[in-house]
Design a protein around this motif. Structure first.
Motif, PDB file in Angstrom:
ATOM      1  N   ALA A   1      -0.802  -4.286  14.614  1.00  0.00           N
ATOM      2  CA  ALA A   1      -1.535  -4.026  13.362  1.00  0.00           C
ATOM      3  C   ALA A   1      -0.597  -4.120  12.160  1.00  0.00           C
ATOM      4  O   ALA A   1      -0.950  -4.739  11.143  1.00  0.00           O
ATOM      5  CB  ALA A   1      -2.199  -2.642  13.414  1.00  0.00           C
ATOM      6  N   PHE A   2       0.605  -3.547  12.276  1.00  0.00           N
ATOM      7  CA  PHE A   2       1.558  -3.629  11.165  1.00  0.00           C
ATOM      8  C   PHE A   2       2.022  -5.058  10.927  1.00  0.00           C
ATOM      9  O   PHE A   2       2.218  -5.473   9.785  1.00  0.00           O
ATOM     10  CB  PHE A   2       2.759  -2.711  11.408  1.00  0.00           C
ATOM     11  N   ALA A   3       2.194  -5.823  12.008  1.00  0.00           N
ATOM     12  CA  ALA A   3       2.612  -7.226  11.861  1.00  0.00           C
ATOM     13  C   ALA A   3       1.537  -8.047  11.168  1.00  0.00           C
ATOM     14  O   ALA A   3       1.835  -8.918  10.344  1.00  0.00           O
ATOM     15  CB  ALA A   3       2.938  -7.826  13.227  1.00  0.00           C
ATOM     16  N   LEU A   4       0.278  -7.777  11.492  1.00  0.00           N
ATOM     17  CA  LEU A   4      -0.818  -8.544  10.897  1.00  0.00           C
ATOM     18  C   LEU A   4      -1.181  -8.086   9.488  1.00  0.00           C
ATOM     19  O   LEU A   4      -1.524  -8.923   8.632  1.00  0.00           O
ATOM     20  CB  LEU A   4      -2.077  -8.445  11.785  1.00  0.00           C
ATOM     21  N   TRP A   5      -1.115  -6.794   9.253  1.00  0.00           N
ATOM     22  CA  TRP A   5      -1.620  -6.228   7.978  1.00  0.00           C
ATOM     23  C   TRP A   5      -0.530  -5.725   7.062  1.00  0.00           C
ATOM     24  O   TRP A   5      -0.794  -5.399   5.915  1.00  0.00           O
ATOM     25  CB  TRP A   5      -2.624  -5.118   8.277  1.00  0.00           C
ATOM     26  N   GLY A   6       0.697  -5.593   7.557  1.00  0.00           N
ATOM     27  CA  GLY A   6       1.813  -5.168   6.714  1.00  0.00           C
ATOM     28  C   GLY A   6       1.925  -3.736   6.457  1.00  0.00           C
ATOM     29  O   GLY A   6       1.458  -2.800   6.397  1.00  0.00           O
TER      30      GLY A   6
ATOM     31  N   VAL B   1      -7.374   2.607   9.095  1.00  0.00           N
ATOM     32  CA  VAL B   1      -8.134   1.919   8.058  1.00  0.00           C
ATOM     33  C   VAL B   1      -7.222   1.635   6.876  1.00  0.00           C
ATOM     34  O   VAL B   1      -6.456   2.505   6.447  1.00  0.00           O
ATOM     35  CB  VAL B   1      -9.338   2.782   7.600  1.00  0.00           C
ATOM     36  N   ASP B   2      -7.290   0.399   6.363  1.00  0.00           N
ATOM     37  CA  ASP B   2      -6.552   0.037   5.157  1.00  0.00           C
ATOM     38  C   ASP B   2      -7.180   0.806   3.992  1.00  0.00           C
ATOM     39  O   ASP B   2      -8.370   0.659   3.713  1.00  0.00           O
ATOM     40  CB  ASP B   2      -6.646  -1.475   4.924  1.00  0.00           C
ATOM     41  N   GLU B   3      -6.408   1.631   3.323  1.00  0.00           N
ATOM     42  CA  GLU B   3      -6.946   2.465   2.250  1.00  0.00           C
ATOM     43  C   GLU B   3      -7.409   1.659   1.041  1.00  0.00           C
ATOM     44  O   GLU B   3      -8.291   2.088   0.308  1.00  0.00           O
ATOM     45  CB  GLU B   3      -5.913   3.497   1.808  1.00  0.00           C
ATOM     46  N   HIS B   4      -6.824   0.500   0.819  1.00  0.00           N
ATOM     47  CA  HIS B   4      -7.193  -0.310  -0.342  1.00  0.00           C
ATOM     48  C   HIS B   4      -8.488  -1.089  -0.094  1.00  0.00           C
ATOM     49  O   HIS B   4      -9.421  -1.036  -0.887  1.00  0.00           O
ATOM     50  CB  HIS B   4      -6.064  -1.274  -0.703  1.00  0.00           C
ATOM     51  N   THR B   5      -8.558  -1.780   1.039  1.00  0.00           N
ATOM     52  CA  THR B   5      -9.725  -2.629   1.318  1.00  0.00           C
ATOM     53  C   THR B   5     -10.791  -1.911   2.121  1.00  0.00           C
ATOM     54  O   THR B   5     -11.909  -2.408   2.247  1.00  0.00           O
ATOM     55  CB  THR B   5      -9.316  -3.879   2.118  1.00  0.00           C
ATOM     56  N   ARG B   6     -10.448  -0.761   2.693  1.00  0.00           N
ATOM     57  CA  ARG B   6     -11.345  -0.011   3.585  1.00  0.00           C
ATOM     58  C   ARG B   6     -11.688  -0.787   4.855  1.00  0.00           C
ATOM     59  O   ARG B   6     -12.659  -0.510   5.527  1.00  0.00           O
ATOM     60  CB  ARG B   6     -12.638   0.413   2.879  1.00  0.00           C
ATOM     61  N   GLN B   7     -10.851  -1.753   5.186  1.00  0.00           N
ATOM     62  CA  GLN B   7     -11.065  -2.550   6.381  1.00  0.00           C
ATOM     63  C   GLN B   7     -10.399  -1.867   7.575  1.00  0.00           C
ATOM     64  O   GLN B   7      -9.279  -1.376   7.489  1.00  0.00           O
ATOM     65  CB  GLN B   7     -10.485  -3.949   6.200  1.00  0.00           C
ATOM     66  N   SER B   8     -11.108  -1.851   8.681  1.00  0.00           N
ATOM     67  CA  SER B   8     -10.560  -1.284   9.898  1.00  0.00           C
ATOM     68  C   SER B   8      -9.516  -2.238  10.466  1.00  0.00           C
ATOM     69  O   SER B   8      -9.790  -3.418  10.659  1.00  0.00           O
ATOM     70  CB  SER B   8     -11.687  -1.069  10.915  1.00  0.00           C
TER      71      SER B   8
END
Length: 56
Positions: free
Chosen positions: A51-56, A23-30
């Motif tokens: 996931a890292f390529a798409l979300w950084g 889960v992205d800790e900032h946006t809380r998006q899975s």
């Protein structure tokens, strides 16, 4: 005492499952959800790389 819902569902599904989630800790998006009976290392690494390529 009755059995819990999760253990009841797990028995009906035929056993245990493994879960890999992120889960992205900032946006809380899975950003990653894998639920399988078995998660081979190669599949997990590929999913994490994506996931890292798409979300950084």
């Amino acid at each position: 005492m009755g059995e819990s819902t999760s253990s009841s569902i797990r028995r009906r599904m035929g056993g245990s499952s493994l879960v890999a989630s992120m889960v992205d800790e900032h946006t809380r998006q899975s950003v990653l959800n894998i639920v399988e009976r078995s998660i081979p290392a190669e599949d997990l690494v590929a999913a994490l790389e994506k996931a890292f390529a798409l979300w950084g």
